[in-house]
Design an enzyme around this catalytic site. Sequence first.
Site, PDB file in Angstrom:
ATOM      1  N   GLY A 109      39.046  34.204  44.953  1.00 26.49           N
ATOM      2  CA  GLY A 109      38.730  35.037  43.782  1.00 26.49           C
ATOM      3  C   GLY A 109      39.846  34.965  42.750  1.00 26.49           C
ATOM      4  O   GLY A 109      41.022  34.953  43.108  1.00 26.49           O
ATOM      5  N   ARG A 162      35.247  29.531  46.228  1.00 30.01           N
ATOM      6  CA  ARG A 162      35.333  29.784  47.668  1.00 30.01           C
ATOM      7  C   ARG A 162      34.601  28.606  48.293  1.00 30.01           C
ATOM      8  O   ARG A 162      33.479  28.301  47.884  1.00 30.01           O
ATOM      9  CB  ARG A 162      34.665  31.108  48.025  1.00 30.01           C
ATOM     10  CG  ARG A 162      35.269  32.304  47.261  1.00 30.01           C
ATOM     11  CD  ARG A 162      34.845  33.612  47.891  1.00 30.01           C
ATOM     12  NE  ARG A 162      35.142  34.753  47.030  1.00 30.01           N
ATOM     13  CZ  ARG A 162      36.312  35.391  47.004  1.00 30.01           C
ATOM     14  NH1 ARG A 162      37.313  34.976  47.746  1.00 30.01           N
ATOM     15  NH2 ARG A 162      36.478  36.431  46.220  1.00 30.01           N
ATOM     16  N   ASP A 174      43.837  35.537  51.351  1.00 30.22           N
ATOM     17  CA  ASP A 174      43.814  35.334  52.808  1.00 30.22           C
ATOM     18  C   ASP A 174      42.799  34.275  53.248  1.00 30.22           C
ATOM     19  O   ASP A 174      43.065  33.512  54.164  1.00 30.22           O
ATOM     20  CB  ASP A 174      43.633  36.659  53.562  1.00 30.22           C
ATOM     21  CG  ASP A 174      42.239  37.208  53.420  1.00 30.22           C
ATOM     22  OD1 ASP A 174      41.786  37.356  52.271  1.00 30.22           O
ATOM     23  OD2 ASP A 174      41.596  37.485  54.447  1.00 30.22           O
ATOM     24  N   THR A 197      46.118  37.969  45.189  1.00 27.87           N
ATOM     25  CA  THR A 197      44.855  38.653  45.484  1.00 27.87           C
ATOM     26  C   THR A 197      44.950  40.063  44.927  1.00 27.87           C
ATOM     27  O   THR A 197      45.943  40.760  45.180  1.00 27.87           O
ATOM     28  CB  THR A 197      44.528  38.730  46.993  1.00 27.87           C
ATOM     29  OG1 THR A 197      43.538  39.756  47.189  1.00 27.87           O
ATOM     30  CG2 THR A 197      45.722  39.056  47.869  1.00 27.87           C
ATOM     31  N   ASP A 210      43.447  42.417  46.020  1.00 29.92           N
ATOM     32  CA  ASP A 210      43.330  43.325  47.172  1.00 29.92           C
ATOM     33  C   ASP A 210      44.690  43.639  47.803  1.00 29.92           C
ATOM     34  O   ASP A 210      44.821  44.627  48.520  1.00 29.92           O
ATOM     35  CB  ASP A 210      42.436  42.708  48.255  1.00 29.92           C
ATOM     36  CG  ASP A 210      41.068  42.306  47.737  1.00 29.92           C
ATOM     37  OD1 ASP A 210      40.661  42.837  46.692  1.00 29.92           O
ATOM     38  OD2 ASP A 210      40.420  41.459  48.369  1.00 29.92           O
ATOM     39  N   ASP A 218      46.099  42.287  50.276  1.00 29.06           N
ATOM     40  CA  ASP A 218      45.982  42.396  51.733  1.00 29.06           C
ATOM     41  C   ASP A 218      46.560  41.184  52.463  1.00 29.06           C
ATOM     42  O   ASP A 218      45.899  40.579  53.303  1.00 29.06           O
ATOM     43  CB  ASP A 218      44.506  42.613  52.127  1.00 29.06           C
ATOM     44  CG  ASP A 218      43.600  41.525  51.575  1.00 29.06           C
ATOM     45  OD1 ASP A 218      44.058  40.706  50.766  1.00 29.06           O
ATOM     46  OD2 ASP A 218      42.420  41.488  51.975  1.00 29.06           O
ATOM     47  N   ARG A 268      37.883  44.819  48.982  1.00 30.42           N
ATOM     48  CA  ARG A 268      37.190  44.361  50.191  1.00 30.42           C
ATOM     49  C   ARG A 268      37.358  45.406  51.285  1.00 30.42           C
ATOM     50  O   ARG A 268      37.053  46.569  51.039  1.00 30.42           O
ATOM     51  CB  ARG A 268      37.726  42.985  50.623  1.00 30.42           C
ATOM     52  CG  ARG A 268      36.682  42.145  51.334  1.00 30.42           C
ATOM     53  CD  ARG A 268      37.256  40.837  51.785  1.00 30.42           C
ATOM     54  NE  ARG A 268      37.377  39.873  50.704  1.00 30.42           N
ATOM     55  CZ  ARG A 268      36.385  39.064  50.304  1.00 30.42           C
ATOM     56  NH1 ARG A 268      35.225  39.108  50.905  1.00 30.42           N
ATOM     57  NH2 ARG A 268      36.561  38.217  49.313  1.00 30.42           N
TER      58      ARG A 268
HETATM   59  O1  F6P Z   1      39.272  39.388  47.085  1.00 30.35           O
HETATM   60  C1  F6P Z   1      39.053  39.803  45.772  1.00 30.35           C
HETATM   61  C2  F6P Z   1      37.696  40.441  45.635  1.00 30.35           C
HETATM   62  O2  F6P Z   1      37.519  40.793  44.280  1.00 30.35           O
HETATM   63  C3  F6P Z   1      37.423  41.639  46.549  1.00 30.35           C
HETATM   64  O3  F6P Z   1      38.033  42.817  46.085  1.00 30.35           O
HETATM   65  C4  F6P Z   1      35.928  41.675  46.537  1.00 30.35           C
HETATM   66  O4  F6P Z   1      35.434  42.312  47.688  1.00 30.35           O
HETATM   67  C5  F6P Z   1      35.586  40.207  46.534  1.00 30.35           C
HETATM   68  O5  F6P Z   1      36.692  39.530  45.981  1.00 30.35           O
HETATM   69  C6  F6P Z   1      34.348  39.817  45.758  1.00 30.35           C
HETATM   70  O6  F6P Z   1      34.135  38.468  45.980  1.00 30.35           O
HETATM   71  P1  F6P Z   1      33.227  37.488  45.089  1.00 30.35           P
HETATM   72  O7  F6P Z   1      34.055  37.020  43.947  1.00 30.35           O
HETATM   73  O8  F6P Z   1      32.924  36.351  46.006  1.00 30.35           O
HETATM   74  O9  F6P Z   1      32.052  38.254  44.649  1.00 30.35           O
END
Ligand code: F6P
Length: 323
Positions: A11, A72, A103, A126, A128, A130, A172
């Site tokens: 992300g 991803r 991560d 990130t 997050d 985390d 997340r």
């Molecule tokens: O890891 C960053 C994040 O924005 C999280 O907070 C969230 O749950 C997730 O990515 C959303 O992922 P995507 O971009 O695949 O919708």
Amino acid sequence: INKIALLTSGGDAPGLNACIRAVVRASIFHNIKVVGIRRGYEGLIDGDFFEMDSATVSNIIQRGGTIQKSSRSPRFKTSDGRESAYQQLKKEGIDAVVLIGGDGSFAGSKAFTSTYNIPWIGIPKTIDNDLTGTDSAIGFDTATNTAMEAIDKIRDTAESHNRIFFVEVMGRDAGFIAYETGINVGAEAICIPETENDVQHLFTVLEKGWGRKKSSLIVVVGEGNEAGGAFKISNDVKEKFPQYDVTVCILGYIQRGGSPSCSDRVLASKLGVAAIHALLNGEKNIMVGEIKGDIVYTPLEIVTKRYLEIDLARIELINILST
Ligand code: F6P
């Protein structure tokens, strides 16, 4: 080390471009060529490479997103995908890889470096926050500032209409954004994924708030709550107190975008340069992070996901502030 490849994966987060700039400029400073990889691991597998020079990274330190694009990559989770990636790196004559990721991306790095012998340096990003091995990951500070600004605005509406707002933030299954935002907006309560949601406690806090004639209440909810998101928790409150005006707002992707904060720009710049210094020091297969102001190297195999630690000091802080 003559030539490195640089990629951004997972992300997007504010500060990615500042970090790209730092890696490229530090490389050029040390006479190392940089090849950019577009679209993260997907672009690595496809050989989607381009040359980067000082001008490529001009005027990007303040921009959100990533000029290299991100993804991803389910393909990189397979050994075939990683083999193609390795072949692309060999074909391009790459001596080392610098990855800016979270991560999920580090899990990919571990899998790759356990099979292939190309020095690999990770940089944590990130929203997050985390990840072990760093106090703060690139993007977290900006994301919490964005959430703060948004909720300050929501507070105006909540005050004007005597409402309870449940505001859901990202993160997340980790509660770092929810916890810090809860404090910085003066929320009456927070619900974070790391604790079991005590709905009774929430009811008490909300009742106490109205009892003190507050004309707005804000509850910050981390998106990964097992008890459910902001809609589920707000429904429990509506059932218990049908007389309250309850509204939900999901902040969502606005937390990922925008111009990086001062702290994120500085962190991204320091870690970008540190990654190149690590390579020049002969380091390989590590993540560079910052702990208590010092640059710290953590072996990739022990970089792992982390959660907000719920210690007594944190619980006390929340209790004091919601009195
Ligand atoms: O890891 C960053 C994040 O924005 C999280 O907070 C969230 O749950 C997730 O990515 C959303 O992922 P995507 O971009 O695949 O919708």
